[in-house]
Design a protein around this motif. Structure first.
Motif, PDB file in Angstrom:
ATOM      1  N   VAL A  89     -23.840 -54.850  -1.980  1.00  0.00           N
ATOM      2  CA  VAL A  89     -23.209 -55.707  -2.981  1.00  0.00           C
ATOM      3  C   VAL A  89     -21.898 -55.061  -3.436  1.00  0.00           C
ATOM      4  O   VAL A  89     -21.866 -53.867  -3.736  1.00  0.00           O
ATOM      5  CB  VAL A  89     -24.139 -55.936  -4.182  1.00  0.00           C
ATOM      6  CG1 VAL A  89     -23.452 -56.798  -5.242  1.00  0.00           C
ATOM      7  CG2 VAL A  89     -25.441 -56.590  -3.728  1.00  0.00           C
ATOM      8  N   ILE A  90     -20.833 -55.853  -3.481  1.00  0.00           N
ATOM      9  CA  ILE A  90     -19.516 -55.392  -3.913  1.00  0.00           C
ATOM     10  C   ILE A  90     -19.050 -56.310  -5.034  1.00  0.00           C
ATOM     11  O   ILE A  90     -19.085 -57.536  -4.891  1.00  0.00           O
ATOM     12  CB  ILE A  90     -18.497 -55.435  -2.758  1.00  0.00           C
ATOM     13  CG1 ILE A  90     -19.056 -54.715  -1.519  1.00  0.00           C
ATOM     14  CG2 ILE A  90     -17.161 -54.843  -3.183  1.00  0.00           C
ATOM     15  CD1 ILE A  90     -18.331 -55.075  -0.244  1.00  0.00           C
ATOM     16  N   GLU A  91     -18.606 -55.720  -6.129  1.00  0.00           N
ATOM     17  CA  GLU A  91     -18.098 -56.498  -7.255  1.00  0.00           C
ATOM     18  C   GLU A  91     -16.754 -55.942  -7.710  1.00  0.00           C
ATOM     19  O   GLU A  91     -16.580 -54.729  -7.808  1.00  0.00           O
ATOM     20  CB  GLU A  91     -19.080 -56.481  -8.430  1.00  0.00           C
ATOM     21  CG  GLU A  91     -20.316 -57.328  -8.221  1.00  0.00           C
ATOM     22  CD  GLU A  91     -21.169 -57.420  -9.467  1.00  0.00           C
ATOM     23  OE1 GLU A  91     -22.061 -58.288  -9.518  1.00  0.00           O
ATOM     24  OE2 GLU A  91     -20.936 -56.623 -10.410  1.00  0.00           O
ATOM     25  N   VAL A  92     -15.813 -56.848  -7.961  1.00  0.00           N
ATOM     26  CA  VAL A  92     -14.525 -56.505  -8.554  1.00  0.00           C
ATOM     27  C   VAL A  92     -14.399 -57.349  -9.819  1.00  0.00           C
ATOM     28  O   VAL A  92     -14.370 -58.584  -9.749  1.00  0.00           O
ATOM     29  CB  VAL A  92     -13.349 -56.781  -7.603  1.00  0.00           C
ATOM     30  CG1 VAL A  92     -12.023 -56.442  -8.285  1.00  0.00           C
ATOM     31  CG2 VAL A  92     -13.509 -55.983  -6.313  1.00  0.00           C
ATOM     32  N   VAL A  93     -14.360 -56.684 -10.969  1.00  0.00           N
ATOM     33  CA  VAL A  93     -14.337 -57.376 -12.263  1.00  0.00           C
ATOM     34  C   VAL A  93     -13.104 -56.922 -13.038  1.00  0.00           C
ATOM     35  O   VAL A  93     -12.831 -55.725 -13.109  1.00  0.00           O
ATOM     36  CB  VAL A  93     -15.614 -57.071 -13.082  1.00  0.00           C
ATOM     37  CG1 VAL A  93     -15.620 -57.873 -14.383  1.00  0.00           C
ATOM     38  CG2 VAL A  93     -16.868 -57.361 -12.258  1.00  0.00           C
ATOM     39  N   ASN A  94     -12.365 -57.872 -13.586  1.00  0.00           N
ATOM     40  CA  ASN A  94     -11.215 -57.526 -14.434  1.00  0.00           C
ATOM     41  C   ASN A  94     -11.261 -58.339 -15.718  1.00  0.00           C
ATOM     42  O   ASN A  94     -11.613 -59.526 -15.712  1.00  0.00           O
ATOM     43  CB  ASN A  94      -9.897 -57.763 -13.712  1.00  0.00           C
ATOM     44  CG  ASN A  94      -9.649 -59.222 -13.379  1.00  0.00           C
ATOM     45  OD1 ASN A  94     -10.123 -59.711 -12.356  1.00  0.00           O
ATOM     46  ND2 ASN A  94      -8.902 -59.922 -14.227  1.00  0.00           N
ATOM     47  N   SER A  95     -10.952 -57.675 -16.830  1.00  0.00           N
ATOM     48  CA  SER A  95     -10.834 -58.384 -18.092  1.00  0.00           C
ATOM     49  C   SER A  95      -9.553 -59.200 -18.093  1.00  0.00           C
ATOM     50  O   SER A  95      -8.605 -58.914 -17.363  1.00  0.00           O
ATOM     51  CB  SER A  95     -10.848 -57.398 -19.258  1.00  0.00           C
ATOM     52  OG  SER A  95      -9.777 -56.468 -19.126  1.00  0.00           O
ATOM     53  N   LEU A  96      -9.519 -60.246 -18.921  1.00  0.00           N
ATOM     54  CA  LEU A  96      -8.381 -61.154 -18.966  1.00  0.00           C
ATOM     55  C   LEU A  96      -7.753 -61.144 -20.359  1.00  0.00           C
ATOM     56  O   LEU A  96      -8.437 -60.891 -21.346  1.00  0.00           O
ATOM     57  CB  LEU A  96      -8.823 -62.575 -18.614  1.00  0.00           C
ATOM     58  CG  LEU A  96      -9.342 -62.777 -17.192  1.00  0.00           C
ATOM     59  CD1 LEU A  96      -9.923 -64.172 -17.042  1.00  0.00           C
ATOM     60  CD2 LEU A  96      -8.230 -62.552 -16.173  1.00  0.00           C
ATOM     61  N   PRO A  97      -6.449 -61.437 -20.429  1.00  0.00           N
ATOM     62  CA  PRO A  97      -5.807 -61.542 -21.747  1.00  0.00           C
ATOM     63  C   PRO A  97      -6.479 -62.627 -22.577  1.00  0.00           C
ATOM     64  O   PRO A  97      -6.962 -63.620 -22.027  1.00  0.00           O
ATOM     65  CB  PRO A  97      -4.352 -61.925 -21.400  1.00  0.00           C
ATOM     66  CG  PRO A  97      -4.171 -61.486 -19.983  1.00  0.00           C
ATOM     67  CD  PRO A  97      -5.506 -61.621 -19.324  1.00  0.00           C
ATOM     68  N   PRO A  98      -6.535 -62.485 -23.880  1.00  0.00           N
ATOM     69  CA  PRO A  98      -7.239 -63.464 -24.728  1.00  0.00           C
ATOM     70  C   PRO A  98      -6.791 -64.896 -24.508  1.00  0.00           C
ATOM     71  O   PRO A  98      -7.620 -65.797 -24.393  1.00  0.00           O
ATOM     72  CB  PRO A  98      -6.919 -62.985 -26.147  1.00  0.00           C
ATOM     73  CG  PRO A  98      -6.671 -61.516 -25.994  1.00  0.00           C
ATOM     74  CD  PRO A  98      -6.016 -61.352 -24.664  1.00  0.00           C
TER      75      PRO A  98
END
Length: 354
Positions: free
Chosen positions: A293-302
């Motif tokens: 399993v590979i995951e790429v997660v990024n937070s986003l600007p509000p």
């Protein structure tokens, strides 16, 4: 410097595995061991049975009975052919292409005779059409083999090169210009950091410009993503916060080359660049049974996650990644992408190497 061949597309070590391309194609001719091949073959045979029986019994009730009857012989024959083709894959792969077709058609004829014999022994057929069954089995086997050959051609290095062009071009020109400008600014004040930045850029472009193979290991893709993020870390500083959760047990999984870097680049582009406060990026791998399993997660600007939709550029890149995963792993690959609370998550599951 660690690698003085700046922007060289020539690998530092030879790749003798390139010469094995034709052998892979021969084996793929009888690669009936994949779940996707089994499902498509069974569905194809059932569709032909359903249409053929309509010519004999147009009434719905009679048609259902006749289709079930014919399926009682066609389905076991189909499964027998698939099992035999899978079991003999290595042996048949050593034969010339014409001999493989002949062997596959012969197996199809034998399997069809087996199905016909089942119907005869159970009393469904009063007299068994042995010759017609054998010819039908050989014909169906030939059609399935032709489909497998077409799919195998899609996995040759030439076809993979064409599919890689779009993703390779995603190492955007302004990324190169920004990186060079950052390196120039660091030359006098921090020459060691500028040197490391150029070395990472050299390796990144060497991989992007090199002739691609059919697949690489997950460990190779992670190493390339690390170099890319090392460059972006110099540019964005504390705005880029990276978390790596790497499971070494998943490192041997195979995936198309230059697949992880565009996903990480998207995370930087849509998470870090638009936000004055920056963003968090998490790259996680995990071995779960027979899957990696590979995951790429990024937070986003509000404002991005509250009011504004994601840009269309996301969909183009992700569709390309999905197609390339399907080309390599067929139905065994799983791909999903979308919003997860205030973050954007891309999740990939592929078969893990033993």
């Amino acid at each position: 410097m660690r690698n003085p061949t700046i922007l060289s597309a020539t690998p530092s070590t030879p790749a003798p595995a390139r010469a094995r391309g034709p052998a892979r194609v021969r084996v793929a001719l009888f690669d009936a061991c994949q779940i996707g091949v089994v499902l498509r073959t069974v569905m194809f045979v059932e569709a032909v049975v359903a249409v053929a029986t309509l010519f004999v019994s147009p009434a719905p009730a009679e048609w259902l009975v006749l289709m079930a009857t014919v399926t009682g012989g066609a389905l076991p024959a189909t499964l027998l052919w698939l099992l035999a083709a899978c079991w003999l894959k290595s042996l048949l792969g050593r034969l010339p292409r014409a001999a493989q077709y002949a062997a596959g058609a012969s197996l199809g004829a034998i399997s069809a005779l087996y199905g016909c014999g089942l119907l005869r022994l159970t009393g469904v057929l009063g007299s068994a059409p042995w010759l017609a069954s054998a010819l039908a089995g050989a014909m169906f086997a030939a059609l399935v083999m032709a489909a497998l050959v077409l799919r195998a051609r899609g996995q040759t290095p030439a076809a993979m090169t064409a599919r890689l062009e779009e993703l390779q071009s995603r190492i955007r020109p302004h990324f190169l210009f920004n990186t060079l400008n950052s390196a120039i600014a660091l030359v006098r004040e921090e020459p060691a950091k500028a040197e490391a930045m150029l070395e990472d850029l050299s390796e990144l472009f060497r991989q992007a410009l090199a002739d691609p193979g059919e697949s690489v290991t997950l460990a190779d893709e992670i190493a390339l993503a690390e170099r890319y993020l090392a460059i972006e870390q110099v540019r964005f500083g504390e705005r880029l916060r990276i978390r790596w959760d790497i499971d070494p047990a998943a490192n041997t999984a195979r995936l198309p080359p230059l697949l992880l870097q565009p996903l990480v680049e998207n995370a930087v582009k849509h998470g870090v660049e638009p936000s004055p406060a920056g963003a968090k990026i998490r790259i996680r791998t995990e071995r779960r049974g027979g899957m990696a399993v590979i995951e790429v997660v990024n937070s986003l600007p509000p404002l991005r996650w509250a009011d504004e939709p994601l840009p269309r550029g996301h969909g183009i890149a992700l569709a390309n990644v999905r197609d390339r995963l399907r080309l390599l792993h067929d139905m065994q690959a799983q791909f999903s992408a979308g919003m997860d609370q205030k973050s954007y998550r891309v999740r990939i599951a592929i078969p893990a190497e033993a």
